[in-house]
Structure formats: C-alpha cells, structure tokens
Write a protein that holds these residues in place. Structure first.
Motif, short mmCIF file in Angstrom:
data_model
loop_
_atom_site.label_atom_id
_atom_site.label_comp_id
_atom_site.label_asym_id
_atom_site.label_seq_id
_atom_site.Cartn_x
_atom_site.Cartn_y
_atom_site.Cartn_z
N SER A 124 -15.14 -2.28 14.72
CA SER A 124 -16.53 -1.87 15.17
C SER A 124 -16.73 -1.49 14.02
CB SER A 124 -16.07 -1.67 16.90
OG SER A 124 -15.85 -2.46 17.31
N ARG A 125 -17.74 -0.32 14.36
CA ARG A 125 -18.74 1.21 13.22
C ARG A 125 -19.63 1.52 14.52
NH1 ARG A 125 -17.45 0.28 7.76
NH2 ARG A 125 -19.51 1.91 7.72
N VAL A 126 -19.79 2.54 14.19
CA VAL A 126 -20.77 3.43 14.96
C VAL A 126 -21.93 2.94 14.13
CG1 VAL A 126 -21.54 5.09 14.78
CG2 VAL A 126 -18.95 6.10 15.02
N GLY A 140 1.18 -1.74 0.70
CA GLY A 140 -0.46 0.41 -0.21
C GLY A 140 0.48 0.87 0.14
N VAL A 141 0.90 2.20 0.87
CA VAL A 141 1.98 3.53 1.04
C VAL A 141 3.31 3.10 0.99
CG1 VAL A 141 2.10 4.73 2.87
CG2 VAL A 141 0.54 4.40 2.67
N GLU A 142 3.82 3.51 0.40
CA GLU A 142 5.46 2.98 0.08
C GLU A 142 6.46 3.69 0.76
OE1 GLU A 142 5.77 2.22 -4.56
OE2 GLU A 142 7.75 1.52 -4.53
N THR A 164 -12.25 10.52 9.90
CA THR A 164 -11.43 10.68 9.07
C THR A 164 -11.92 9.92 8.23
OG1 THR A 164 -10.46 8.53 10.22
CG2 THR A 164 -10.07 10.92 11.18
N PRO A 165 -12.71 8.69 8.31
CA PRO A 165 -12.84 7.71 6.06
C PRO A 165 -13.40 9.00 5.62
CG PRO A 165 -13.41 6.30 8.20
CD PRO A 165 -13.27 8.18 9.04
N PRO A 166 -12.99 8.08 3.95
CA PRO A 166 -14.00 9.70 3.43
C PRO A 166 -15.02 9.69 3.51
CG PRO A 166 -12.62 7.44 2.40
CD PRO A 166 -12.29 7.31 3.60
N PHE A 171 -7.28 -0.93 -5.64
CA PHE A 171 -6.72 -1.96 -5.54
C PHE A 171 -5.50 -2.20 -5.54
CE2 PHE A 171 -11.29 -2.85 -7.01
CZ PHE A 171 -12.02 -2.97 -6.18
N ALA A 172 -4.58 -2.97 -4.26
CA ALA A 172 -3.39 -2.92 -4.28
C ALA A 172 -3.19 -5.09 -3.31
CB ALA A 172 -2.34 -1.76 -2.61
N ALA A 173 -2.50 -4.95 -4.04
CA ALA A 173 -2.00 -6.14 -4.09
C ALA A 173 -0.55 -6.87 -4.27
CB ALA A 173 -3.00 -7.19 -5.39
C1 LIG Z 1 -2.46 2.31 -2.92
C2 LIG Z 1 -2.31 3.53 -2.16
C3 LIG Z 1 -0.80 3.85 -2.03
C4 LIG Z 1 -0.20 4.93 -1.18
N1 LIG Z 1 0.71 5.65 -1.70
C5 LIG Z 1 1.57 6.10 -0.10
C6 LIG Z 1 2.91 6.52 -0.31
O1 LIG Z 1 3.44 5.94 -0.50
N2 LIG Z 1 3.48 7.82 0.72
C7 LIG Z 1 2.27 8.34 1.02
O2 LIG Z 1 2.75 9.35 1.55
N3 LIG Z 1 0.67 8.38 0.49
C8 LIG Z 1 -0.05 7.16 0.04
N4 LIG Z 1 -1.27 6.75 -0.18
C9 LIG Z 1 -1.71 7.71 0.20
C10 LIG Z 1 -2.00 8.34 1.84
O3 LIG Z 1 -2.62 6.54 1.92
C11 LIG Z 1 -2.62 8.61 2.55
O4 LIG Z 1 -2.79 9.45 2.06
C12 LIG Z 1 -3.48 8.30 3.81
O5 LIG Z 1 -4.00 7.28 4.73
C13 LIG Z 1 -4.56 9.21 3.84
O6 LIG Z 1 -4.64 8.54 4.72
P1 LIG Z 1 -6.62 8.55 6.20
O7 LIG Z 1 -7.36 8.73 7.60
O8 LIG Z 1 -7.55 9.29 5.28
O9 LIG Z 1 -7.24 7.97 5.68
P2 LIG Z 1 -6.53 5.73 5.59
O10 LIG Z 1 -5.82 6.45 6.31
O11 LIG Z 1 -7.54 5.85 4.80
O12 LIG Z 1 -7.86 5.78 7.20
C14 LIG Z 1 -9.06 5.60 6.73
C15 LIG Z 1 -9.51 4.19 8.58
O13 LIG Z 1 -10.66 4.67 8.45
C16 LIG Z 1 -11.02 2.93 8.83
N5 LIG Z 1 -12.32 2.98 8.19
C17 LIG Z 1 -13.48 3.48 7.12
N6 LIG Z 1 -14.63 3.33 7.36
C18 LIG Z 1 -14.87 3.51 9.11
C19 LIG Z 1 -15.79 3.26 9.30
N7 LIG Z 1 -17.48 3.28 9.13
N8 LIG Z 1 -15.63 2.97 11.03
C20 LIG Z 1 -14.24 3.29 11.23
N9 LIG Z 1 -13.52 2.80 11.09
C21 LIG Z 1 -13.45 3.06 9.48
C22 LIG Z 1 -9.90 2.32 7.60
O14 LIG Z 1 -10.08 1.38 7.91
C23 LIG Z 1 -8.92 3.02 8.16
O15 LIG Z 1 -8.05 2.65 8.62
C24 LIG Z 1 -1.18 6.13 -0.76
C25 LIG Z 1 -2.97 5.57 -0.95
C26 LIG Z 1 -3.39 4.42 -1.50
C27 LIG Z 1 -4.03 4.33 -2.15
#
Ligand SMILES: Cc1cc2nc3c(=O)[nH]c(=O)nc-3n(C[C@H](O)[C@H](O)[C@H](O)COP(=O)(O)OP(=O)(O)OC[C@H]3O[C@@H](n4cnc5c(N)ncnc54)[C@H](O)[C@@H]3O)c2cc1C
Length: 489
Positions: free
Chosen positions: A258-260, A87-89, A293-295, A323-325
């Motif tokens: 867990s979720r709300v 995922g994040v690299e 914090t999620p989308p 998707f990452a794999a």
């Molecule tokens: C494939 C990929 C590679 C990337 N590579 C890099 C990189 O190399 N360097 C870099 O700086 N950035 C990278 N990014 C971007 C980086 O990952 C994001 O900027 C960062 O993760 C955003 O943080 P966030 O908190 O918004 O989202 P996230 O890190 O995705 O956190 C959101 C969290 O909320 C949780 N969640 C979602 N819905 C719910 C809910 N209803 N209830 C409870 N929990 C919930 C999720 O499980 C997740 O843990 C990459 C992104 C992707 C998709």
C-alpha cells in the motif's frame, strides 16, 4: 541557504492532487494512531518495534512491498534449497544492533567471507586489467587505519547523523577537500578499492567526491568494524528471518502493498489516504505524527504536498541507481569474483577504479554447489536507468568476459539467466562545498518535526543498518517529546 517562509510553515500542508473528505470513509476504514510510519524497511521496522513495544506508542506501518525488510533480499535456490542474501549481507555491531537480533531470538555469528579468486576486468572490454594489481592486505589495513585516525575526531559532528554538523567556516576544511586530494595528502589511496566495493561510493570517480561524503559512506563505525573483524550475520539463517519475525509481532499494525495517495499535514497531525495495490479499497489514517523512512526525494514525498522550503531543501539531493541480483552464469567458474573497473585503474591509480558511469561486481554465491554457477551481482550507475537497461549492460559485460578471453567460451556458456533482480535506487548527499557552508545540512535537518513529519533512514545517517537504527534512536525521543509538547497526547 533555503529561505523559510513563515506563512507556509503555519499553514496546513495539503497535497495538490485532492483534499481528503473524511465522510467518504466508513468508520471501519478509519485508523487512528499516534504515529504513522511510512516504509517498513530497516528503519521503519526498527522504529515500529521500538515505538510500540518499548515506548508505549501506537503505530501503523505502511509498506509498498509485500514484506518488511527493504534492502534485505533473500533468494532461496530451489535446487539446493540454500538461501542467498543478495541485498544486505552483514551487520555492524554499532549501537544496539546485535541486541535487536537477540530480541527476535535470531542467533548471530561472525561474518566470514568465503575465499574467492578475484579478477579485475575492464568495464569497456571485459578483458583482464593487466595494469592493475590490487593493494596488498597490509596496504589496505594500513590505509584504513590511517583513515580512522584522521576521521575519528569527527564522530561528534557525524554520529548518529548530522544533528550537530556545523555550517560556514566551522566545517573542518579537510572534509570539504575532494577525496583524491585528501587521499594523496595522507597516502591512503590503497583504501579506495575497499571503500568503493563495500559502500559503492564514488561511481563516476571517487577522487572528485568530497571527503565528507566518503566519510558518510565509509564512516567511523564501519571502519572500526573492518579493522576489528567484528561484522556479524545471522547464524544458519537468512537475513530475512529477522524481518519475518518482526512482521509476525507487528502484523496487526502493518499494511503491506500500500502507498499513501493523499496526505494532509499540519502542526497537530496528519491525515493519510492509503491505497492498496491489489484492490480499490482505501483507508484513512489519522495520526498525530508521521515518520517518513524511504529516501525523502521530492518525488517520494509528492503525495504529502511539500511546502516551498521543504521542496527547496529536498531537491538538492543526487539520485543513485543500484540493482542487486542473482544470476546463473555458466562462463564464470565457481569460486571467482569479477570486479569491473574503469580502464584507467592501474597499480599507481587506485583512485581511478571508479572513473566510469557504472560499476559491476559478480561474486560466487556462498555455499551453493559449484555446478550451479550461481552468482551475486551488484550493479550501480550514476545516471537514471531502468531494470531493462541495467540487465542489458550486465549481459553485455558478461558476454565481453568470453569475447575478450578472460574466461573460456563455448557456444552455450556466454549466457546469463537472472533468477532474482531488485532495484535499490536512492538519493545521496552530493551538494557542493559552497552549499554545505551556506547551511544546506541545517536546512534539511530543520525539516525534522515540521508539519508533524519526522524522518529517518539511510539518507540521514551513514547508510548501514546499524547506523540507521542508531539514528532512528536519536529521532524517536524527539518525536515522542513533540507528541507531549503540544498536548496531542
Ligand atoms: C545492495 C545493498 C546492500 C547492502 N548491504 C548492507 C550490508 O551488508 N550491511 C548493512 O548494514 N547495510 C547494507 N546496506 C545498507 C542498508 O540496506 C541500509 O542502511 C538500510 O536498508 C536503510 O534502511 P532504510 O529504512 O532507510 O531503507 P530501506 O531498508 O530500503 O527501507 C525503505 C522501505 O520503504 C519502502 N517504501 C519506499 N517508498 C515507499 C512508499 N512510498 N510507501 C510505502 N513504502 C515505501 C520500501 O519498500 C522499503 O521497504 C545495503 C544496501 C544495499 C542497497
């Protein structure tokens, strides 16, 4: 422009599913905190540490997965015992990013890409794109240096996030140009491959995307760090280690898996019913503020009973499916990277590489013994699709590599064995220029703090860990000030 309904604003916002009866919860199942943080990915974990450890605020984190870290995915190969961060690299040094690693005693080292032979193939056939030659390194560096020169002046309206972004005719007109027109005007077409590979921007056609959205995807900090080669990674450790250590610190205040299910929000605080994935037990969280914090899609926020103006603002975003794999692919020799580009990508048309509804890259997993044929895969589409759909398209694309003769085939090697697979679906700003002029950015940002709800995460800033942490640092003082302002503290 979204109309703000004052009556709706004043009311307590309750999920339409059910209301919360506090008497149904045993005292030990009621948790009272200053801030409830939804999501324990990059921004949620960072916010939790900053609030609890630095800002004297008690918190609880609710995360739906069984770990913290969000888009950080580490696969440990059982044969070699080597970790693959698929995922994040790598990380930007922007803001205090490196200091957060130091705080958890995670040593860092400059990011270097392992040398690979790049092959560009057609999304339709898997055959070599003989009409395509990648731009030279000099051409790419020249183009992104020009991009930086052209965009640096917009730092005050785009960093960190869009708090100061203008509306109407105050929006710089060149930011509302389709990127194709902007790139041709300034001769920076050679930047398109690196923009798309690094940030995944422009699936379906980067030339049609507004320049502003390309700037959100490949903004000033990431451009500077590419030019200065200042990206970093943890030294000899996986990317997950940071989050494992953060979890050890925060453990008592984190509720995983867990979720709300029901949320009630008012100006004075929130009440959240939390349902664990693995049991029927429910908890009630009473918090003065919520940090989401999620989308912030309408779907993700459904349990919180959105108001009309919240729904109107948040329903304008576009979905993105990625998707990452990690997969074992015997047909591809170790040391190769395979990029699937639209068939109309040519030497004269770098902007055309994303003129296809999906994109795929397959790169050799670093440090893994070559005989293992383990590859990292990034797949994304501009339409909704399931894990199974995504796997089917990737499998066909890999089979096409041998059918077309790009790689030698034998009876057994045209297979793909997925050993790790994660989705990273999200939402994006893709509203047309007319909506930006009409004030959609201001409408969305006006939601910050409404009904005790604050937001951070990848939608609110450029979507890299460093940017998201810097944006979080711009939200937290506002959130804390709101705790003091109405006497809830
Ligand atoms: C494939 C990929 C590679 C990337 N590579 C890099 C990189 O190399 N360097 C870099 O700086 N950035 C990278 N990014 C971007 C980086 O990952 C994001 O900027 C960062 O993760 C955003 O943080 P966030 O908190 O918004 O989202 P996230 O890190 O995705 O956190 C959101 C969290 O909320 C949780 N969640 C979602 N819905 C719910 C809910 N209803 N209830 C409870 N929990 C919930 C999720 O499980 C997740 O843990 C990459 C992104 C992707 C998709």
């Amino acid at each position: 422009m979204v109309l703000i309904c004052l009556l709706t604003l004043a009311a307590t916002v309750t999920s339409t599913i059910a209301s919360i009866n506090e008497a149904e919860f045993a005292p030990e199942d009621i948790i009272t905190k200053d801030v409830a943080i939804i999501g324990g990915g990059a921004s949620g974990t960072y916010a939790a540490v900053r609030l609890r450890e630095d800002l004297n605020t008690n918190i609880v984190v609710i995360e739906e997965k069984d770990r913290l870290g969000g888009h950080v995915n580490t696969y440990v190969d059982p044969i070699s015992n080597i970790s693959i961060d698929y995922g994040v690299e790598a990380y930007l040094r922007y803001g205090d990013t490196a200091a957060f690693f130091t705080r958890f005693h995670v040593p860092i080292t400059p990011y270097t890409q392992s040398p690979q032979t790049s092959v560009y193939v057609s999304t339709t056939s898997g055959s070599n794109l003989t009409s395509y030659t990648a731009p030279s390194l000099e051409a790419q560096i020249g183009a992104i240096a020009t991009w930086l020169n052209l965009t640096e002046k917009y730092a005050n309206i785009t960093l960190p996030g869009l708090w100061n972004f203008p509306a109407g005719s105050n929006i710089p007109s060149e930011l509302l140009l389709p990127f194709g027109e902007f790139a041709q005007r300034h001769g920076i077409e050679a930047a398109a491959p690196i923009f798309t590979v690094v940030s995944n921007v422009g699936i379906g056609g980067i030339e049609k995307v507004l320049t502003l959205y390309v700037l959100f995807a490949f903004g000033i900090p990431v451009t500077q760090e590419f030019l200065n080669s200042s990206l970093f990674v943890p030294a000899n450790l996986s990317n997950s280690v940071l989050y494992d250590r953060a979890y050890n610190l925060l453990r008592d205040d984190v509720i995983l898996q867990s979720r709300v299910t029901i949320g009630e929000r008012s100006a004075n605080g929130v009440k959240l019913v939390i349902q664990s994935k693995n049991s029927t037990s429910k908890k009630l969280i009473k918090a003065k503020r919520m940090l989401f914090t999620p989308p912030p899609s309408v779907r993700n926020l459904e349990p919180f009973g959105l108001t009309g103006n919240e729904t109107a603002a948040l329903s304008t975003f576009t979905g993105t499916w990625s998707f990452a794999a990690v997969a074992r692919i015997p047909a591809i020799p170790a040391g190769y990277s395979v990029y699937f580009y639209a068939p109309d990508a040519t030497l004269d048309n770098y902007l055309g590489i994303r003129d296809w509804p999906w994109t795929l890259s397959i790169t050799t997993a670093p440090k893994i013994p070559p005989e293992e044929h383990l590859f990292e895969i990034l797949f994304a589409a501009n339409y909704s699709l399931s894990h199974a759909d995504a796997k089917r398209i990737i499998t066909t694309a890999v089979q096409n590599l041998t059918i077309s003769g790009t790689f030698a085939s034998n009876s057994t090697n045209a297979t793909i064995d997925f050993v790790a697979f994660q989705d990273h679906n999200s939402i994006l700003w893709r509203q047309p220029a007319s909506e930006l002029r009409a004030g959609i950015v201001q409408d969305v940002y006006a939601l910050q703090g409404q009904h005790s709800t604050w937001y951070t995460g990848g939608l609110w800033s450029e979507d890299y860990t460093g940017n998201v942490w810097a944006f979080t640092d711009s939200v937290l003082p506002r959130l804390i000030a709101s705790l003091h302002s109405n006497g809830t503290r």
